[in-house]
Write a protein that holds these residues in place. Structure first.
Motif, PDB file in Angstrom:
ATOM      1  N   GLU A  11     -23.270  23.162  58.237  1.00 46.16           N
ATOM      2  CA  GLU A  11     -22.511  24.364  57.924  1.00 46.16           C
ATOM      3  C   GLU A  11     -22.182  24.448  56.437  1.00 46.16           C
ATOM      4  N   ILE A  59     -18.079  32.904  67.565  1.00 48.51           N
ATOM      5  CA  ILE A  59     -19.434  33.372  67.329  1.00 48.51           C
ATOM      6  C   ILE A  59     -19.386  34.865  67.042  1.00 48.51           C
ATOM      7  N   ASP A  88     -15.659  37.939  64.148  1.00 45.39           N
ATOM      8  CA  ASP A  88     -15.130  38.398  65.432  1.00 45.39           C
ATOM      9  C   ASP A  88     -13.723  38.954  65.280  1.00 45.39           C
ATOM     10  N   ARG A  93     -16.008  28.677  61.520  1.00 47.20           N
ATOM     11  CA  ARG A  93     -14.933  27.709  61.737  1.00 47.20           C
ATOM     12  C   ARG A  93     -13.857  27.954  60.692  1.00 47.20           C
ATOM     13  N   SER A 124     -26.656  42.863  67.415  1.00 49.62           N
ATOM     14  CA  SER A 124     -27.107  41.526  67.036  1.00 49.62           C
ATOM     15  C   SER A 124     -28.565  41.451  66.610  1.00 49.62           C
ATOM     16  N   ALA A 162     -26.925  35.219  64.876  1.00 50.28           N
ATOM     17  CA  ALA A 162     -25.489  35.104  65.108  1.00 50.28           C
ATOM     18  C   ALA A 162     -24.912  34.070  64.161  1.00 50.28           C
ATOM     19  N   MET A 163     -23.627  34.170  63.933  1.00 54.48           N
ATOM     20  CA  MET A 163     -22.951  33.286  62.999  1.00 54.48           C
ATOM     21  C   MET A 163     -21.788  32.592  63.688  1.00 54.48           C
ATOM     22  N   LYS A 164     -21.701  31.281  63.495  1.00 55.91           N
ATOM     23  CA  LYS A 164     -20.555  30.523  63.986  1.00 55.91           C
ATOM     24  C   LYS A 164     -19.592  30.326  62.815  1.00 55.91           C
ATOM     25  N   GLU A 204     -22.101  28.652  60.031  1.00 53.11           N
ATOM     26  CA  GLU A 204     -23.464  28.349  60.447  1.00 53.11           C
ATOM     27  C   GLU A 204     -24.124  29.656  60.863  1.00 53.11           C
ATOM     28  N   TYR A 205     -25.404  29.817  60.508  1.00 55.14           N
ATOM     29  CA  TYR A 205     -26.136  31.031  60.862  1.00 55.14           C
ATOM     30  C   TYR A 205     -27.446  30.664  61.521  1.00 55.14           C
ATOM     31  N   THR A 208     -27.718  24.948  61.647  1.00 53.34           N
ATOM     32  CA  THR A 208     -26.921  24.236  62.640  1.00 53.34           C
ATOM     33  C   THR A 208     -26.776  22.766  62.245  1.00 53.34           C
TER      34      THR A 208
END
Length: 204
Positions: free
Chosen positions: A142, A57, A180, A45, A27, A41-43, A195-196, A139
């Motif tokens: 997105e 994540i 992931d 959806r 990371s 990190a990246m979220k 989102e990053y 954040t």
């Protein structure tokens, strides 16, 4: 260590990286002597057929050319340094494991950039405010990829780059993020929201 980690310690960070006194993780970078961490990190959806299916994540790999850019902005050489003011997100369809030596020029071919989405260019990473807590990102803003008609599409990850054109081999690569788990068998009309967040913080 203060919240203005990058501003107050740019020279020390540069020296630690230059002298290879760091540990690289999936990371980011751990600057062991400073007790500091730089990473992101990246979220992700996953919206399929209009319904959100998963939120996950994924840790990033910071790219060497992106780290060099951060260092040159925070601790510019004599004569100055041109800061990149806009970053973009670009997904990829290759089953690619990110390597820190990846460059923006190599990315479209090596990771197999995915371009079958309705936007005419890579979506911008829209950062709404100045960093105040040692992190920055989009954040609440997105980037949404609406997949073009066709498929099935398989997506394996996303990169953060400075060039907006799909398939561009110019600019700087900041980070590469393997999802992931692969987003498999996506179809036209499905959406992917991303989102990053990049963090520079005390590792203690």
């Amino acid at each position: 260590m203060s919240q203005d980690l990058w501003r107050d310690h740019a020279d020390e960070i540069a020296r630690e990286i230059r002298n290879h006194r760091y540990e690289r993780s999936d990371s980011g970078l751990l600057l062991t002597r400073m007790g500091a961490f730089i990473g992101g990190a990246m979220k992700v959806r996953d919206y399929r057929r209009g319904h959100q299916q998963t939120v996950a994540i994924a840790a990033n790999t910071l790219l060497n050319e992106g780290l060099n850019h951060l260092l040159n902005v925070g601790f510019p050489p004599t004569g100055g340094y041109a800061q990149i003011t806009q970053w973009y997100l670009a997904p990829y369809k290759g089953n690619y494991t990110p390597d820190p030596t990846l460059t923006a020029a190599q990315f479209p071919a090596v990771a197999e950039e995915f371009t079958a989405y309705t936007a005419t260019q890579r979506p911008a990473l829209v950062i709404p405010r100045l960093a105040t807590a040692r992190s920055t990102g989009n954040t609440g803003n997105e980037a949404v990829f609406v997949l073009a008609a066709g498929g099935p599409y398989n997506l394996y990850g996303c990169v953060v780059v400075s060039s907006s054109a799909k398939g561009s081999v110019s600019g700087v690569g900041m980070a590469a993020v393997p999802f992931d788990h692969p987003r498999l068998n996506m179809a036209g009309g499905d959406k992917l929201g991303i989102e990053y967040v990049l963090t520079a913080a005390d590792a203690g």
